[in-house]
Each structure stands twice: as C-alpha cells, then as structure tokens.
Design a protein around this motif. Structure first.
Motif, PDB file in Angstrom:
ATOM      1  N   SER A  26     -23.125  31.973  30.655  1.00  0.00           N
ATOM      2  CA  SER A  26     -23.222  33.083  30.014  1.00  0.00           C
ATOM      3  C   SER A  26     -23.140  34.507  30.623  1.00  0.00           C
ATOM      4  O   SER A  26     -23.263  35.563  29.906  1.00  0.00           O
ATOM      5  CB  SER A  26     -24.693  32.873  28.997  1.00  0.00           C
ATOM      6  N   ASP A  27     -23.435  34.268  31.871  1.00  0.00           N
ATOM      7  CA  ASP A  27     -23.158  35.642  32.688  1.00  0.00           C
ATOM      8  C   ASP A  27     -21.745  35.737  32.950  1.00  0.00           C
ATOM      9  O   ASP A  27     -21.557  37.011  33.904  1.00  0.00           O
ATOM     10  CB  ASP A  27     -23.932  35.292  34.201  1.00  0.00           C
ATOM     11  N   CYS A  28     -20.713  35.397  32.458  1.00  0.00           N
ATOM     12  CA  CYS A  28     -19.133  35.426  32.794  1.00  0.00           C
ATOM     13  C   CYS A  28     -18.496  36.157  31.797  1.00  0.00           C
ATOM     14  O   CYS A  28     -18.782  35.910  30.698  1.00  0.00           O
ATOM     15  CB  CYS A  28     -18.747  34.031  33.020  1.00  0.00           C
ATOM     16  N   LEU A  29     -17.526  36.912  32.030  1.00  0.00           N
ATOM     17  CA  LEU A  29     -16.842  37.648  31.280  1.00  0.00           C
ATOM     18  C   LEU A  29     -15.872  36.761  30.376  1.00  0.00           C
ATOM     19  O   LEU A  29     -15.473  36.990  29.335  1.00  0.00           O
ATOM     20  CB  LEU A  29     -15.775  38.542  32.099  1.00  0.00           C
ATOM     21  N   ASN A  30     -15.545  35.448  30.959  1.00  0.00           N
ATOM     22  CA  ASN A  30     -14.857  34.478  30.222  1.00  0.00           C
ATOM     23  C   ASN A  30     -15.474  33.932  29.363  1.00  0.00           C
ATOM     24  O   ASN A  30     -15.053  33.109  28.648  1.00  0.00           O
ATOM     25  CB  ASN A  30     -14.078  33.651  31.237  1.00  0.00           C
ATOM     26  N   PHE A  31     -16.787  33.981  29.132  1.00  0.00           N
ATOM     27  CA  PHE A  31     -17.625  33.009  28.086  1.00  0.00           C
ATOM     28  C   PHE A  31     -17.777  33.657  26.766  1.00  0.00           C
ATOM     29  O   PHE A  31     -18.140  34.845  26.579  1.00  0.00           O
ATOM     30  CB  PHE A  31     -19.183  32.903  28.507  1.00  0.00           C
ATOM     31  N   ILE A  32     -17.448  32.890  25.868  1.00  0.00           N
ATOM     32  CA  ILE A  32     -17.394  33.418  24.367  1.00  0.00           C
ATOM     33  C   ILE A  32     -18.671  32.308  23.773  1.00  0.00           C
ATOM     34  O   ILE A  32     -18.279  31.241  23.581  1.00  0.00           O
ATOM     35  CB  ILE A  32     -16.204  33.039  23.741  1.00  0.00           C
ATOM     36  N   PRO A  33     -19.764  33.028  23.253  1.00  0.00           N
ATOM     37  CA  PRO A  33     -20.782  32.125  22.744  1.00  0.00           C
ATOM     38  C   PRO A  33     -20.201  31.627  21.337  1.00  0.00           C
ATOM     39  O   PRO A  33     -19.851  32.262  20.603  1.00  0.00           O
ATOM     40  CB  PRO A  33     -21.904  33.119  22.571  1.00  0.00           C
ATOM     41  N   VAL A  34     -20.727  30.379  21.219  1.00  0.00           N
ATOM     42  CA  VAL A  34     -20.777  29.766  19.815  1.00  0.00           C
ATOM     43  C   VAL A  34     -22.018  29.535  19.496  1.00  0.00           C
ATOM     44  O   VAL A  34     -22.027  29.673  18.188  1.00  0.00           O
ATOM     45  CB  VAL A  34     -20.012  28.359  20.175  1.00  0.00           C
ATOM     46  N   ASP A  35     -23.016  28.989  20.046  1.00  0.00           N
ATOM     47  CA  ASP A  35     -24.390  28.931  19.541  1.00  0.00           C
ATOM     48  C   ASP A  35     -25.395  28.968  20.838  1.00  0.00           C
ATOM     49  O   ASP A  35     -24.896  29.477  21.912  1.00  0.00           O
ATOM     50  CB  ASP A  35     -24.635  27.486  18.589  1.00  0.00           C
ATOM     51  N   VAL A  36     -26.590  28.643  20.744  1.00  0.00           N
ATOM     52  CA  VAL A  36     -27.518  29.047  21.889  1.00  0.00           C
ATOM     53  C   VAL A  36     -27.303  28.004  22.925  1.00  0.00           C
ATOM     54  O   VAL A  36     -27.724  28.205  24.286  1.00  0.00           O
ATOM     55  CB  VAL A  36     -29.010  28.801  21.324  1.00  0.00           C
ATOM     56  N   ALA A  37     -26.527  26.774  22.802  1.00  0.00           N
ATOM     57  CA  ALA A  37     -26.443  25.909  23.889  1.00  0.00           C
ATOM     58  C   ALA A  37     -25.088  25.689  24.162  1.00  0.00           C
ATOM     59  O   ALA A  37     -24.980  25.339  25.356  1.00  0.00           O
ATOM     60  CB  ALA A  37     -27.029  24.408  23.121  1.00  0.00           C
TER      61      ALA A  37
END
Length: 91
Positions: A9-20
C-alpha cells in the motif's frame, strides 16, 4: 524509517480494492496489502515518508515541521502535491 516495514500500500503501483487486498499495476495481479515489496517498488509520497514528519503518536498522528505553524497531520496522508515533501533517508 526502516524500509522493511513498507508494504504494497506504500507503492505507487498499488491499486486498492478493499482493506486486505489490491492490484499491482506493474504485475497486473491481485496482491495482499501487507505483502513484502518487490524490486519494482516505487515509494508513494505520504507524510510518514517525509523528513518533515515528526513526533508520531501510537495512532500515527504527528507534526509537520515543513510549515512555520507545525501543523499536525496523519502519517498515512498522501503528500503527492505537498510543496514541502522531502523523502526520508531509508536504512
């Protein structure tokens, strides 16, 4: 800050879907938020990664010394447009 405590979650490449979980935009696959970072990790500008962020408490609220008034801020606040953002040196 120790680089070993960073996660997806600290990465520019991360796209959140939900909390996990989320999607890695680089690898185009589903990943867990708390997973280990990979060699394509690009750090996201957040207050917790800034050299101006000081005195964080147990909930992640600290002070920003980048501005004259030492405003309080959240560690997880995105700082991509902050004019005072300066990346901390990682060990």
């Amino acid at each position: 800050m120790n680089k070993s405590i960073l996660n997806h979650s600290d990465c520019l490449n991360f796209i959140p879907v939900d909390v996990a979980k989320g999607i890695c935009n680089f690898h185009s696959k589903e990943i867990l938020v708390e997973g280990n970072i990979c060699e394509n990790f690009k750090i996201l500008a957040e207050c917790k990664n800034c050299s101006c962020f000081t005195e964080p408490d147990s909930k992640g609220t600290g002070k920003c010394t980048g501005f004259p008034d030492n405003y309080w801020t959240f560690a997880s606040l995105k700082a991509v447009n902050c004019e005072k953002y300066s990346l901390k040196n990682f060990e």
